[in-house]
Design a protein around this motif. Structure first.
Motif, PDB file in Angstrom:
ATOM      1  N   GLY A   1      40.750  48.080  29.674  1.00  0.00           N
ATOM      2  CA  GLY A   1      41.821  48.039  28.568  1.00  0.00           C
ATOM      3  C   GLY A   1      42.708  46.597  28.680  1.00  0.00           C
ATOM      4  N   THR A   2      43.847  46.362  27.932  1.00  0.00           N
ATOM      5  CA  THR A   2      44.521  45.360  27.942  1.00  0.00           C
ATOM      6  C   THR A   2      45.839  45.624  28.845  1.00  0.00           C
ATOM      7  OG1 THR A   2      45.689  45.806  25.876  1.00  0.00           O
ATOM      8  CG2 THR A   2      43.743  44.448  25.720  1.00  0.00           C
ATOM      9  N   HIS A   3      46.350  44.440  29.714  1.00  0.00           N
ATOM     10  CA  HIS A   3      47.211  44.569  30.470  1.00  0.00           C
ATOM     11  C   HIS A   3      48.272  43.469  30.580  1.00  0.00           C
ATOM     12  CE1 HIS A   3      45.743  48.036  32.781  1.00  0.00           C
ATOM     13  NE2 HIS A   3      44.565  47.773  32.481  1.00  0.00           N
ATOM     14  N   VAL A   4      49.431  43.848  30.747  1.00  0.00           N
ATOM     15  CA  VAL A   4      50.357  42.511  31.170  1.00  0.00           C
ATOM     16  C   VAL A   4      49.814  41.742  32.552  1.00  0.00           C
ATOM     17  CG1 VAL A   4      52.611  43.595  30.060  1.00  0.00           C
ATOM     18  CG2 VAL A   4      51.792  43.821  32.540  1.00  0.00           C
ATOM     19  N   ALA A   5      50.361  40.280  32.547  1.00  0.00           N
ATOM     20  CA  ALA A   5      49.811  39.461  33.549  1.00  0.00           C
ATOM     21  C   ALA A   5      50.596  39.690  34.844  1.00  0.00           C
ATOM     22  CB  ALA A   5      49.983  37.904  33.143  1.00  0.00           C
ATOM     23  N   ASN A   6      51.775  40.292  34.713  1.00  0.00           N
ATOM     24  CA  ASN A   6      52.534  40.520  36.033  1.00  0.00           C
ATOM     25  C   ASN A   6      53.309  41.802  35.815  1.00  0.00           C
ATOM     26  OD1 ASN A   6      55.151  40.143  37.664  1.00  0.00           O
ATOM     27  ND2 ASN A   6      53.998  38.462  38.324  1.00  0.00           N
TER      28      ASN A   6
ATOM     29  N   VAL B   1      47.928  47.234  45.278  1.00  0.00           N
ATOM     30  CA  VAL B   1      48.658  48.408  44.648  1.00  0.00           C
ATOM     31  C   VAL B   1      47.593  49.256  43.973  1.00  0.00           C
ATOM     32  CG1 VAL B   1      50.291  48.801  42.935  1.00  0.00           C
ATOM     33  CG2 VAL B   1      51.024  47.557  44.934  1.00  0.00           C
ATOM     34  N   ASP B   2      46.968  48.426  43.233  1.00  0.00           N
ATOM     35  CA  ASP B   2      45.713  49.273  42.405  1.00  0.00           C
ATOM     36  C   ASP B   2      44.612  48.306  42.111  1.00  0.00           C
ATOM     37  OD1 ASP B   2      45.003  51.682  41.075  1.00  0.00           O
ATOM     38  OD2 ASP B   2      44.901  50.468  39.206  1.00  0.00           O
TER      39      ASP B   2
ATOM     40  N   VAL C   1      31.133  45.517  36.285  1.00  0.00           N
ATOM     41  CA  VAL C   1      31.879  46.426  35.469  1.00  0.00           C
ATOM     42  C   VAL C   1      33.470  45.732  35.737  1.00  0.00           C
ATOM     43  CG1 VAL C   1      33.244  48.682  35.829  1.00  0.00           C
ATOM     44  CG2 VAL C   1      30.837  48.409  36.033  1.00  0.00           C
ATOM     45  N   ARG C   2      34.006  45.512  34.565  1.00  0.00           N
ATOM     46  CA  ARG C   2      35.302  44.943  34.635  1.00  0.00           C
ATOM     47  C   ARG C   2      36.338  45.664  35.309  1.00  0.00           C
ATOM     48  NH1 ARG C   2      40.067  44.991  31.029  1.00  0.00           N
ATOM     49  NH2 ARG C   2      40.671  42.583  30.517  1.00  0.00           N
ATOM     50  N   THR C   3      37.143  45.038  36.121  1.00  0.00           N
ATOM     51  CA  THR C   3      38.283  45.900  36.995  1.00  0.00           C
ATOM     52  C   THR C   3      39.578  45.175  36.702  1.00  0.00           C
ATOM     53  OG1 THR C   3      37.694  44.191  38.714  1.00  0.00           O
ATOM     54  CG2 THR C   3      36.546  46.344  39.053  1.00  0.00           C
ATOM     55  N   ILE C   4      40.735  45.935  37.162  1.00  0.00           N
ATOM     56  CA  ILE C   4      41.919  45.352  37.127  1.00  0.00           C
ATOM     57  C   ILE C   4      42.617  45.518  38.367  1.00  0.00           C
ATOM     58  CG2 ILE C   4      44.269  45.904  36.231  1.00  0.00           C
ATOM     59  CD1 ILE C   4      42.341  44.658  33.890  1.00  0.00           C
ATOM     60  N   HIS C   5      42.999  44.436  38.700  1.00  0.00           N
ATOM     61  CA  HIS C   5      43.735  44.343  40.422  1.00  0.00           C
ATOM     62  C   HIS C   5      45.204  44.109  40.204  1.00  0.00           C
ATOM     63  CE1 HIS C   5      44.530  41.989  43.769  1.00  0.00           C
ATOM     64  NE2 HIS C   5      43.885  42.924  44.441  1.00  0.00           N
ATOM     65  N   ILE C   6      45.832  45.088  40.799  1.00  0.00           N
ATOM     66  CA  ILE C   6      47.372  44.595  40.815  1.00  0.00           C
ATOM     67  C   ILE C   6      47.750  44.322  42.295  1.00  0.00           C
ATOM     68  CG2 ILE C   6      49.813  45.862  40.687  1.00  0.00           C
ATOM     69  CD1 ILE C   6      48.607  47.576  38.417  1.00  0.00           C
ATOM     70  N   ALA C   7      48.171  43.045  42.483  1.00  0.00           N
ATOM     71  CA  ALA C   7      48.234  42.674  43.829  1.00  0.00           C
ATOM     72  C   ALA C   7      48.953  43.440  44.983  1.00  0.00           C
ATOM     73  CB  ALA C   7      49.035  41.163  43.936  1.00  0.00           C
TER      74      ALA C   7
ATOM     75  N   VAL D   1      48.917  40.514  38.086  1.00  0.00           N
ATOM     76  CA  VAL D   1      47.854  41.418  37.605  1.00  0.00           C
ATOM     77  C   VAL D   1      46.560  40.631  37.032  1.00  0.00           C
ATOM     78  CG1 VAL D   1      47.394  43.306  35.792  1.00  0.00           C
ATOM     79  CG2 VAL D   1      49.557  43.246  36.818  1.00  0.00           C
ATOM     80  N   THR D   2      45.490  40.983  37.542  1.00  0.00           N
ATOM     81  CA  THR D   2      44.190  40.165  37.325  1.00  0.00           C
ATOM     82  C   THR D   2      43.158  40.745  37.110  1.00  0.00           C
ATOM     83  OG1 THR D   2      44.126  39.813  39.499  1.00  0.00           O
ATOM     84  CG2 THR D   2      45.046  38.346  38.877  1.00  0.00           C
ATOM     85  N   VAL D   3      42.327  40.280  36.177  1.00  0.00           N
ATOM     86  CA  VAL D   3      41.360  40.798  35.473  1.00  0.00           C
ATOM     87  C   VAL D   3      39.901  40.392  36.588  1.00  0.00           C
ATOM     88  CG1 VAL D   3      39.322  40.900  33.734  1.00  0.00           C
ATOM     89  CG2 VAL D   3      41.811  40.905  33.271  1.00  0.00           C
ATOM     90  N   GLY D   4      39.150  41.346  37.117  1.00  0.00           N
ATOM     91  CA  GLY D   4      37.988  40.952  37.823  1.00  0.00           C
ATOM     92  C   GLY D   4      36.738  41.668  37.461  1.00  0.00           C
ATOM     93  N   ALA D   5      35.897  41.711  38.438  1.00  0.00           N
ATOM     94  CA  ALA D   5      34.542  42.367  38.109  1.00  0.00           C
ATOM     95  C   ALA D   5      33.800  43.090  39.513  1.00  0.00           C
ATOM     96  CB  ALA D   5      33.561  41.624  37.472  1.00  0.00           C
ATOM     97  N   VAL D   6      33.329  44.288  39.416  1.00  0.00           N
ATOM     98  CA  VAL D   6      32.274  44.601  40.535  1.00  0.00           C
ATOM     99  C   VAL D   6      30.999  44.802  39.690  1.00  0.00           C
ATOM    100  CG1 VAL D   6      34.132  45.593  41.866  1.00  0.00           C
ATOM    101  CG2 VAL D   6      33.161  47.013  40.200  1.00  0.00           C
ATOM    102  N   SER D   7      30.019  44.840  40.709  1.00  0.00           N
ATOM    103  CA  SER D   7      28.574  45.156  40.226  1.00  0.00           C
ATOM    104  C   SER D   7      28.645  46.630  40.321  1.00  0.00           C
ATOM    105  CB  SER D   7      27.776  44.314  41.314  1.00  0.00           C
ATOM    106  OG  SER D   7      27.650  45.055  42.498  1.00  0.00           O
ATOM    107  N   ASP D   8      27.592  46.833  39.511  1.00  0.00           N
ATOM    108  CA  ASP D   8      27.220  48.483  39.500  1.00  0.00           C
ATOM    109  C   ASP D   8      27.087  49.197  41.031  1.00  0.00           C
ATOM    110  OD1 ASP D   8      27.490  48.374  36.750  1.00  0.00           O
ATOM    111  OD2 ASP D   8      25.360  48.765  36.160  1.00  0.00           O
ATOM    112  N   ALA D   9      26.290  48.152  41.736  1.00  0.00           N
ATOM    113  CA  ALA D   9      25.795  48.415  43.100  1.00  0.00           C
ATOM    114  C   ALA D   9      27.229  48.644  44.082  1.00  0.00           C
ATOM    115  CB  ALA D   9      25.152  47.327  43.734  1.00  0.00           C
TER     116      ALA D   9
END
Ligand code: ZN
Length: 251
Positions: free
Chosen positions: A218-223, A211-212, A196-202, A165-173
């Motif tokens: 929010g705060t998330h576990v790393a795996n 997966v998502d 905008v901050r994103t959460i990515h699940i591999a 589970v990783t933190v990323g970002a996308v632009s508003d555009a």
């Protein structure tokens, strides 16, 4: 402005910080590991440890609101009742250690990541969300029934797959170009800073599709393996247009 250390590293249990403001609402710090209530996730609790080792009990964490009731970039640590004597010792500019009730926060993280797994299992828009330390619920805008056993088998499979589970970002555009990224009708992604901050699940083995992936503060576990024994305890028909899925910890 309070530097929100938990956004980049949700595993920090404590940090050194300086008191920047004291108000009736509580204690504002220049930086913190405490997550403020928002996006459906409950605010953190814990302690502010003073120089002499005494511990000011913090019951909740909130964003400071301006006069129009809009959230600001300041985060206020709300003391539990009965902390007046310790509060009276605090002054602006004073150094403290902000220490989370980590056991409680980790439950919140396990539940929050579980709700993202539910978004994968139920491909319907979300119109309500609440994450506490004891239970979480997600409301889906849909009319078809949901099967508890099927959801529990799906959750167990995704937890066993041990997906990063990783933190990323996308632009508003980018977000404007991909409106399907936003799965929640009730929580709007925080725009305005350009990112905008994103959460990515591999992806699962053998698949190219995550997966998502969705905007989330929010705060998330790393795996997903860290989620452990979280199960669907109840499914309710909240209205003709809404199904509520309640999560709990397996006994
Ligand atoms: Zn989320």
């Amino acid at each position: 402005m309070t530097q929100d250390l938990f956004r980049q590293d949700a595993t920090l249990p404590e940090c050194r910080a300086t008191v920047t403001a004291l108000s009736e609402a509580g204690v504002v710090l220049d930086r913190t590991v405490f997550y403020p209530l928002g996006g459906g996730q409950a605010g953190d609790s814990g302690w502010l440890v003073l120089a002499d080792g005494s511990e000011l009990l913090i019951a909740d964490t909130r964003k400071v609101k301006d006069e129009q009731g809009q959230p600001t970039a300041d985060i206020v640590h709300v003391p539990a009742p009965g902390q007046e004597a310790l509060l009276a010792q605090l002054q602006r500019g004073q150094g403290v250690t902000a220490r989370l009730d980590w056991a409680r926060r980790h439950r919140l993280m396990r539940f929050h990541t579980s709700t993202h797994l539910l978004c994968h299992l139920v491909a319907q828009p979300v119109n309500g969300c609440s994450i506490t330390a004891d239970a979480a619920r997600l409301d889906f805008h849909m009319t078809e029934p949901l099967d508890k056993d099927v959801l529990n088998a799906g959750l167990a499979r995704l937890v066993a797959a041990a997906l990063p589970v990783t933190v990323g970002a996308v632009s508003d555009a980018e977000l404007d170009a991909n409106p399907a990224l936003v799965k929640s009708m009730s929580v709007q992604p925080p725009r305005g800073s350009g990112q905008v901050r994103t959460i990515h699940i591999a992806a699962l083995p053998g698949s190219d599709l995550a997966v998502d992936l969705q905007p989330c503060g929010g705060t998330h576990v790393a795996n997903t393996a860290e989620i452990g024994a979280v199960v669907v305890t109840k499914i309710e028909k909240k209205s003709a247009q809404s199904r509520r899925v309640v999560l709990g910890f397996a006994a």
